[in-house]
Design a protein around this motif. Structure first.
Motif, mmCIF file in Angstrom:
data_model
loop_
_atom_site.group_PDB
_atom_site.id
_atom_site.type_symbol
_atom_site.label_atom_id
_atom_site.label_comp_id
_atom_site.label_asym_id
_atom_site.label_seq_id
_atom_site.Cartn_x
_atom_site.Cartn_y
_atom_site.Cartn_z
ATOM 1 N N ARG A 104 52.588 7.733 55.462
ATOM 2 C CA ARG A 104 51.509 7.488 54.488
ATOM 3 C C ARG A 104 51.022 8.794 53.888
ATOM 4 N NH1 ARG A 104 48.678 7.704 51.021
ATOM 5 N NH2 ARG A 104 46.778 6.529 50.513
ATOM 6 N N GLU A 105 51.027 9.880 54.693
ATOM 7 C CA GLU A 105 50.550 11.175 54.188
ATOM 8 C C GLU A 105 51.435 11.729 53.072
ATOM 9 O OE1 GLU A 105 51.133 10.533 57.495
ATOM 10 O OE2 GLU A 105 49.021 10.013 57.818
ATOM 11 N N ASP A 106 52.682 11.234 52.989
ATOM 12 C CA ASP A 106 53.587 11.694 51.927
ATOM 13 C C ASP A 106 53.300 11.010 50.600
ATOM 14 O OD1 ASP A 106 54.895 13.164 53.891
ATOM 15 O OD2 ASP A 106 56.283 11.520 54.335
ATOM 16 N N GLY B 202 38.330 6.920 51.310
ATOM 17 C CA GLY B 202 38.517 7.090 52.749
ATOM 18 C C GLY B 202 39.919 6.729 53.202
ATOM 19 N N ARG B 203 40.624 5.921 52.423
ATOM 20 C CA ARG B 203 42.006 5.553 52.730
ATOM 21 C C ARG B 203 43.008 6.475 52.041
ATOM 22 N NH1 ARG B 203 41.710 -0.713 51.216
ATOM 23 N NH2 ARG B 203 43.980 -0.490 51.186
ATOM 24 N N GLY B 204 42.508 7.537 51.408
ATOM 25 C CA GLY B 204 43.403 8.505 50.797
ATOM 26 C C GLY B 204 43.703 8.262 49.338
ATOM 27 N N VAL B 205 42.998 7.330 48.691
ATOM 28 C CA VAL B 205 43.200 7.073 47.265
ATOM 29 C C VAL B 205 42.361 8.066 46.458
ATOM 30 C CG1 VAL B 205 42.920 5.394 45.397
ATOM 31 C CG2 VAL B 205 43.663 4.625 47.660
ATOM 32 N N GLU B 206 42.978 8.721 45.494
ATOM 33 C CA GLU B 206 42.248 9.636 44.605
ATOM 34 C C GLU B 206 41.663 8.816 43.454
ATOM 35 O OE1 GLU B 206 44.709 13.001 43.429
ATOM 36 O OE2 GLU B 206 45.960 12.667 45.224
ATOM 37 N N VAL B 207 40.340 8.822 43.303
ATOM 38 C CA VAL B 207 39.673 8.049 42.252
ATOM 39 C C VAL B 207 39.146 9.017 41.198
ATOM 40 C CG1 VAL B 207 37.859 6.389 41.709
ATOM 41 C CG2 VAL B 207 39.035 6.268 43.930
ATOM 42 N N TYR B 208 39.611 8.851 39.966
ATOM 43 C CA TYR B 208 39.182 9.709 38.855
ATOM 44 C C TYR B 208 38.436 8.850 37.838
ATOM 45 C CZ TYR B 208 42.465 13.059 40.854
ATOM 46 O OH TYR B 208 43.122 13.908 41.704
ATOM 47 N N VAL C 69 48.228 -2.934 47.511
ATOM 48 C CA VAL C 69 49.515 -2.227 47.513
ATOM 49 C C VAL C 69 49.478 -1.047 48.482
ATOM 50 C CG1 VAL C 69 51.068 -0.821 46.093
ATOM 51 C CG2 VAL C 69 50.175 -2.974 45.200
ATOM 52 N N GLU C 70 48.345 -0.350 48.552
ATOM 53 C CA GLU C 70 48.228 0.756 49.511
ATOM 54 C C GLU C 70 48.357 0.234 50.936
ATOM 55 O OE1 GLU C 70 46.539 3.573 52.298
ATOM 56 O OE2 GLU C 70 45.677 1.603 51.827
ATOM 57 N N ASP C 71 47.733 -0.904 51.201
ATOM 58 C CA ASP C 71 47.844 -1.559 52.507
ATOM 59 C C ASP C 71 49.304 -1.866 52.840
ATOM 60 O OD1 ASP C 71 45.832 -1.943 54.290
ATOM 61 O OD2 ASP C 71 45.410 -4.018 53.740
ATOM 62 N N MET C 72 50.021 -2.452 51.870
ATOM 63 C CA MET C 72 51.418 -2.812 52.074
ATOM 64 C C MET C 72 52.264 -1.571 52.315
ATOM 65 S SD MET C 72 54.095 -4.631 49.437
ATOM 66 C CE MET C 72 54.152 -3.156 48.403
ATOM 67 N N ALA C 73 52.064 -0.528 51.508
ATOM 68 C CA ALA C 73 52.854 0.695 51.650
ATOM 69 C C ALA C 73 52.579 1.373 52.995
ATOM 70 C CB ALA C 73 52.532 1.655 50.503
#
Length: 463
Positions: free
Chosen positions: A199-201, A231-237, A183-187
């Motif tokens: 993407r930065e938004d 590295g692609r900007g996903v926050e992992v908790y 989904v991140e790829d698609m967005a």
């Protein structure tokens, strides 16, 4: 529904195990030896490992499902649910999609109901969460995410915009990590076509109560997957749960709070709760308790396999783990279905049963276009791959595992076309309520308001 004097083999569930077991039985059976009846609420089987790619538009949703009646032309396919099973009378109660429930006698029974999403009583989850167990949910997620980009591009309200561009995914297993990657790829691709969205938004969050993601591929590849997503900007908790998400206000137990219109729940699965009404022996987590031959414990005419079964892992037990059970994945489901089908035919003919034994061949996961991780087991050697090569392994394995030659060709055709054509970024959100526009056009016009004083009685003329 036909009536017959032949023995009936009732297959409850038309998923991976149900479809393959029914095909195997029909292939091994002599002409007229028995009637095979498959009951499922849907008239098709869904290949769930492809749902993330369907959600991202890499594969057409119709190509990840297999129509049961087309693949099982010699079987009875009933669209409905099995609500109860009377083992003493060997009768199942069928609730069709429409009409009254009825009883269906059987001689042999296959339990292949699969699993459902494992949820918890979190405030707001039922109202706001999106699952990823069916193709309908994958289509809905794709349309929903693209709709959020439409909203953010068109509004001047910063709070509305921020909420639309925040995407929360709960669960870091295969389903969660693959879905957020796709989904991140698609967005990211879709943002190129918007004037006011970059993407930065956007903000992507992946939340899991465990201390790692992708546990199926091992700790090293799981750590790589986490670093790759970050590295692609996903926050992992990690070691983090969700306390509530009422009205899209997500509260995590690490103190973080965000507003989001998109909350995707992929935090594991559990056996279908309907199993508790069938009077079958169940394990501690609700799975049907089976022996090594896939026969349900204490019976000689009921078999179970797949996500709804607790199947002993003979390979793991030979290696010293006395409590080893087969994990719920497509690798085991496919092989169990074949052994189950053979054993049903053998049981019907009075022949001995075969034991199910399979050594793990590894695991593959895609994290978006040209990105993935893979662990291939060859004897005592484990080959670990990451990046583009792992992604090729992921596509090759699941492409070959996709049921029927027809669907294999269609999936590979989708992938081939995607090499030359850009990804589709059209939102068909109106599919959720397709009659809304027609209703607005066809509904009766409101009666015109009466002019002021129109309802008063005329006054008598003065003489």
């Amino acid at each position: 529904m036909s009536t017959t004097e032949r023995p009936r083999i009732l297959v409850v569930g038309g998923g991976y195990v149900g479809l393959y077991a029914a095909r195997r039985i029909l292939k091994k059976m002599r002409y007229g030896e028995a009637t095979v009846t498959v009951v499922d609420p849907r008239s098709y089987m869904t290949y769930q490992p492809f749902l993330p790619e369907a959600a991202a538009g890499s594969i057409s949703p119709r190509h990840v499902v297999v129509p049961l009646r087309r693949v099982l032309p010699k079987a009875e396919v009933l669209t409905g649910r099995v609500t109860t099973i009377n083992q003493d009378r060997k009768v199942a109660t069928i609730a069709p999609l429409v009409g009254e429930a009825y009883e269906l006698p059987f001689d042999y029974l296959v339990i292949a109901m699969g699993a459902v999403s494992r949820t918890f009583p979190i405030p707001g989850l039922a109202e706001n969460g999106i699952g990823m167990k069916g193709v309908e949910e994958a289509i809905g997620l794709r349309n929903h995410v693209l709709e959020q980009l439409d909203k953010a591009d068109s509004t001047t309200d910063e709070d509305v915009r921020r909420k639309a561009l925040t995407f929360v995914f709960v669960g870091g297993g295969f389903a969660g990590a693959e879905t957020i990657g796709e989904v991140e790829d698609m967005a990211r691709d879709a943002a190129k076509y918007y004037n006011n969205v970059k993407r930065e938004d956007m903000r992507f969050l992946l939340v899991d109560v465990a201390d790692k993601i992708l546990p199926e591929v091992g700790p090293k590849l799981g750590a790589y997957g986490k670093e790759h997503l970050e590295g692609r900007g996903v926050e992992v908790y990690l070691k983090t749960g969700m306390d509530s998400c009422v009205d899209g206000h997500v509260v995590l137990n690490n103190g973080l709070e965000v507003d989001s219109n998109t909350i995707v729940w992929t935090a594991g699965v559990k056996p279908n709760p309907a199993l508790s009404r069938f009077g079958l022996p169940l394990g501690p987590r609700g799975h049907v308790d089976t022996g090594t031959t896939l026969q349900v414990q204490g019976t000689d005419y009921i078999w179970a396999a797949g996500d709804n079964a607790q199947v002993p892992d003979l390979v793991g037990r030979k290696n010293g783990n006395e409590n080893a059970w087969c994990p719920p994945n497509a690798q085991h489901a496919l092989r169990q279905a074949k052994i189950l089908g053979d054993n049903v035919v053998s049981g019907m003919r009075g022949f001995p049963q075969k034991e199910y034994s399979h050594a793990n061949k590894g695991a593959v996961a895609g994290l978006g276009l040209h990105k993935g991780v893979a662990m291939i087991v060859m004897g005592k050697m484990k080959i670990k791959l990451k990046g583009r090569l792992a992604w090729y392994m992921h596509r090759a394995y699941h492409g070959m595992a996709m049921p029927t030659f027809n669907r294999k060709i269609r999936v590979f055709a989708d992938w081939t076309l995607a090499m030359f054509l850009k990804r589709e970024v059209v939102s068909l959100g109106a599919m959720e309520n397709p009659r809304e526009e027609f209703y607005e056009a066809a509904k009766p016009a409101p009666a015109p308001a009466a002019p002021a004083g129109a309802g008063d009685k005329p006054k008598a003329k003065a003489s």
